[in-house]
Design a protein around this motif. Structure first.
Motif, PDB file in Angstrom:
ATOM      1  N   ASP A 167       0.829  -1.208   0.000  1.00 50.40           N
ATOM      2  CA  ASP A 167       0.000   0.000   0.000  1.00 50.40           C
ATOM      3  C   ASP A 167       0.859   1.252   0.000  1.00 50.40           C
ATOM      4  O   ASP A 167       0.566   2.230  -0.707  1.00 50.40           O
ATOM      5  N   GLU A 168       1.927   1.242   0.790  1.00 47.65           N
ATOM      6  CA  GLU A 168       2.819   2.400   0.837  1.00 47.65           C
ATOM      7  C   GLU A 168       3.542   2.594  -0.493  1.00 47.65           C
ATOM      8  O   GLU A 168       3.653   3.711  -1.001  1.00 47.65           O
ATOM      9  N   LEU A 169       4.045   1.486  -1.050  1.00 53.21           N
ATOM     10  CA  LEU A 169       4.782   1.588  -2.305  1.00 53.21           C
ATOM     11  C   LEU A 169       3.873   1.967  -3.464  1.00 53.21           C
ATOM     12  O   LEU A 169       4.315   2.624  -4.419  1.00 53.21           O
ATOM     13  N   SER A 170       2.607   1.559  -3.399  1.00 55.92           N
ATOM     14  CA  SER A 170       1.678   1.916  -4.475  1.00 55.92           C
ATOM     15  C   SER A 170       1.517   3.424  -4.567  1.00 55.92           C
ATOM     16  O   SER A 170       1.364   3.985  -5.661  1.00 55.92           O
ATOM     17  N   ASP A 171       1.547   4.094  -3.425  1.00 55.89           N
ATOM     18  CA  ASP A 171       1.452   5.550  -3.424  1.00 55.89           C
ATOM     19  C   ASP A 171       2.780   6.202  -3.804  1.00 55.89           C
ATOM     20  O   ASP A 171       2.814   7.298  -4.365  1.00 55.89           O
ATOM     21  N   GLU A 172       3.873   5.507  -3.494  1.00 53.00           N
ATOM     22  CA  GLU A 172       5.196   6.095  -3.705  1.00 53.00           C
ATOM     23  C   GLU A 172       5.692   5.917  -5.131  1.00 53.00           C
ATOM     24  O   GLU A 172       6.325   6.816  -5.697  1.00 53.00           O
ATOM     25  N   LEU A 173       5.424   4.735  -5.696  1.00 57.37           N
ATOM     26  CA  LEU A 173       5.941   4.429  -7.032  1.00 57.37           C
ATOM     27  C   LEU A 173       4.943   4.865  -8.096  1.00 57.37           C
ATOM     28  O   LEU A 173       3.903   4.248  -8.270  1.00 57.37           O
ATOM     29  N   ASP A 174       5.256   5.922  -8.802  1.00 59.99           N
ATOM     30  CA  ASP A 174       4.401   6.425  -9.869  1.00 59.99           C
ATOM     31  C   ASP A 174       4.993   6.027 -11.214  1.00 59.99           C
ATOM     32  O   ASP A 174       6.173   6.271 -11.487  1.00 59.99           O
ATOM     33  N   ALA A 175       4.178   5.399 -12.037  1.00 55.35           N
ATOM     34  CA  ALA A 175       4.642   5.022 -13.373  1.00 55.35           C
ATOM     35  C   ALA A 175       4.816   6.264 -14.228  1.00 55.35           C
ATOM     36  O   ALA A 175       4.088   7.254 -14.072  1.00 55.35           O
ATOM     37  N   ALA A 176       5.780   6.216 -15.104  1.00 52.30           N
ATOM     38  CA  ALA A 176       5.994   7.347 -16.004  1.00 52.30           C
ATOM     39  C   ALA A 176       4.813   7.484 -16.958  1.00 52.30           C
ATOM     40  O   ALA A 176       4.058   6.537 -17.175  1.00 52.30           O
ATOM     41  N   GLU A 177       4.663   8.654 -17.515  1.00 53.89           N
ATOM     42  CA  GLU A 177       3.604   8.868 -18.503  1.00 53.89           C
ATOM     43  C   GLU A 177       3.808   7.913 -19.674  1.00 53.89           C
ATOM     44  O   GLU A 177       4.951   7.675 -20.102  1.00 53.89           O
ATOM     45  N   PRO A 178       2.741   7.325 -20.204  1.00 48.46           N
ATOM     46  CA  PRO A 178       2.899   6.369 -21.310  1.00 48.46           C
ATOM     47  C   PRO A 178       3.553   7.011 -22.519  1.00 48.46           C
ATOM     48  O   PRO A 178       3.236   8.130 -22.900  1.00 48.46           O
ATOM     49  N   VAL A 179       4.496   6.277 -23.081  1.00 43.88           N
ATOM     50  CA  VAL A 179       5.198   6.770 -24.257  1.00 43.88           C
ATOM     51  C   VAL A 179       4.361   6.464 -25.498  1.00 43.88           C
ATOM     52  O   VAL A 179       3.896   5.344 -25.677  1.00 43.88           O
ATOM     53  N   GLU A 180       4.178   7.462 -26.334  1.00 49.93           N
ATOM     54  CA  GLU A 180       3.341   7.290 -27.515  1.00 49.93           C
ATOM     55  C   GLU A 180       4.136   6.635 -28.633  1.00 49.93           C
ATOM     56  O   GLU A 180       4.375   7.202 -29.698  1.00 49.93           O
ATOM     57  N   GLU A 181       4.587   5.434 -28.389  1.00 50.78           N
ATOM     58  CA  GLU A 181       5.285   4.701 -29.431  1.00 50.78           C
ATOM     59  C   GLU A 181       4.898   3.237 -29.340  1.00 50.78           C
ATOM     60  O   GLU A 181       4.442   2.754 -28.312  1.00 50.78           O
ATOM     61  N   GLN A 182       5.096   2.533 -30.435  1.00 49.65           N
ATOM     62  CA  GLN A 182       4.661   1.147 -30.489  1.00 49.65           C
ATOM     63  C   GLN A 182       5.566   0.245 -29.647  1.00 49.65           C
ATOM     64  O   GLN A 182       6.782   0.409 -29.626  1.00 49.65           O
ATOM     65  N   PHE A 183       4.910  -0.672 -28.943  1.00 47.49           N
ATOM     66  CA  PHE A 183       5.650  -1.676 -28.177  1.00 47.49           C
ATOM     67  C   PHE A 183       4.813  -2.937 -28.148  1.00 47.49           C
ATOM     68  O   PHE A 183       3.600  -2.879 -27.953  1.00 47.49           O
ATOM     69  N   TRP A 184       5.453  -4.084 -28.372  1.00 48.58           N
ATOM     70  CA  TRP A 184       4.679  -5.321 -28.344  1.00 48.58           C
ATOM     71  C   TRP A 184       5.460  -6.421 -27.639  1.00 48.58           C
ATOM     72  O   TRP A 184       6.684  -6.388 -27.565  1.00 48.58           O
TER      73      TRP A 184
END
Length: 267
Positions: A98-115
């Motif tokens: 719960d603590e880490l969920s608030d602390e770790l923020d994912a970066a903004e999604p990159v607008e490029e293809q990934f698969w």
């Protein structure tokens, strides 16, 4: 081979308890000889297994005597202690998450293809569940043929749980299936969907005979495509996860007319 040490006892504690089962009521000195626990350690060991409620002592006697609690009772007590420890550990880990969920923020999604891709039923299941967990805004699930994702005996419960979690996060969930697909579902699947999902206004199921293929749209930027087994059968051969907003938009544009003309399903 199972050992008392697996339930938390030290080597000396396990030796002392096993020896007490054989000796009956005995003194610490006699137990030290019978168990090969050094005399300098025997009292600490006895105090420890007494705290585990594995022995009873006769304090009125001089010297003090000890007797082992019956094995069935002793093992139940050790098991309960382990369960309490695990529950406490689980709670600690949940607090950390719960603590880490608030602390770790994912970066903004990159607008490029990934698969990425997964091969095999277990791997495809893991990938699908992972991507459903990642959804923030919308999940679209399209199924034309019976597949593992709707097999309640395999992973149906996990899919339902992820749908519930997504709805609790405020995610819209739309499911589109053929009538043949609906007919292939077990009564148990229908009951679970009816009781746990259909009352949510953000959850909708429709049917259409124009559905082809099995895929999922995640947040309008990601497409999870199930690849059927080329040798036949209903098990998924592979799953491809393609993150490409432009492609996802094209897929949605083709899906939307079928969705709009679909018939709402009542379980």
């Amino acid at each position: 081979m199972a050992s008392l040490r697996d339930l938390g006892l030290s080597e000396y504690e396990a030796r002392a308890y096993r020896a007490l089962l054989n000796t009956g009521p005995t003194t610490a000195k006699e137990l030290s000889r019978a168990s090969d626990v050094p005399m300098g350690r025997i009292y600490d060991v006895l105090n420890s297994i007494e705290q585990y409620n594995l022995v009873r002592s006769q304090t009125a006697s001089r010297p003090k005597k000890y007797v082992a609690v019956e094995p069935a009772t002793a093992l139940d007590r050790l098991l309960e202690d382990k369960k309490r420890e695990l529950e406490e550990k689980a709670e600690q880990y949940q607090n950390i998450v719960d603590e880490l969920s608030d602390e770790l923020d994912a970066a903004e999604p990159v607008e490029e293809q990934f698969w990425t891709a997964a091969v095999g039923q277990e791997e495809t299941t893991d990938l699908l569940l992972e991507r459903l967990t990642a959804a923030d805004d919308r999940i679209v699930m399209v199924a034309s043929d019976p597949s593992p994702q709707f097999n309640v005996a395999e992973i149906g419960e996990s899919i339902i749980e992820e749908m519930e979690n997504a709805l609790e996060r405020g995610v819209d969930v739309d499911v589109l299936m053929t009538r043949e697909m609906v007919a292939s579902l077990s009564e148990e699947v229908g009951r679970r969907y009816r009781e746990r999902l259909t009352d949510d206004p953000n959850f909708n199921v429709r049917t259409s005979e124009e559905v082809t293929g099995t895929f999922n749209l995640i947040d309008d930027i990601e497409v999870v495509i199930q690849v059927p087994n080329p040798l036949g059968g209903t098990e998924a051969f592979a799953m491809i996860d393609l993150k490409d907003p432009e492609f996802a938009a094209d897929v949605f544009d083709q899906f939307n007319p079928t969705w709009q003309s679909g018939e709402p399903l009542s379980f």
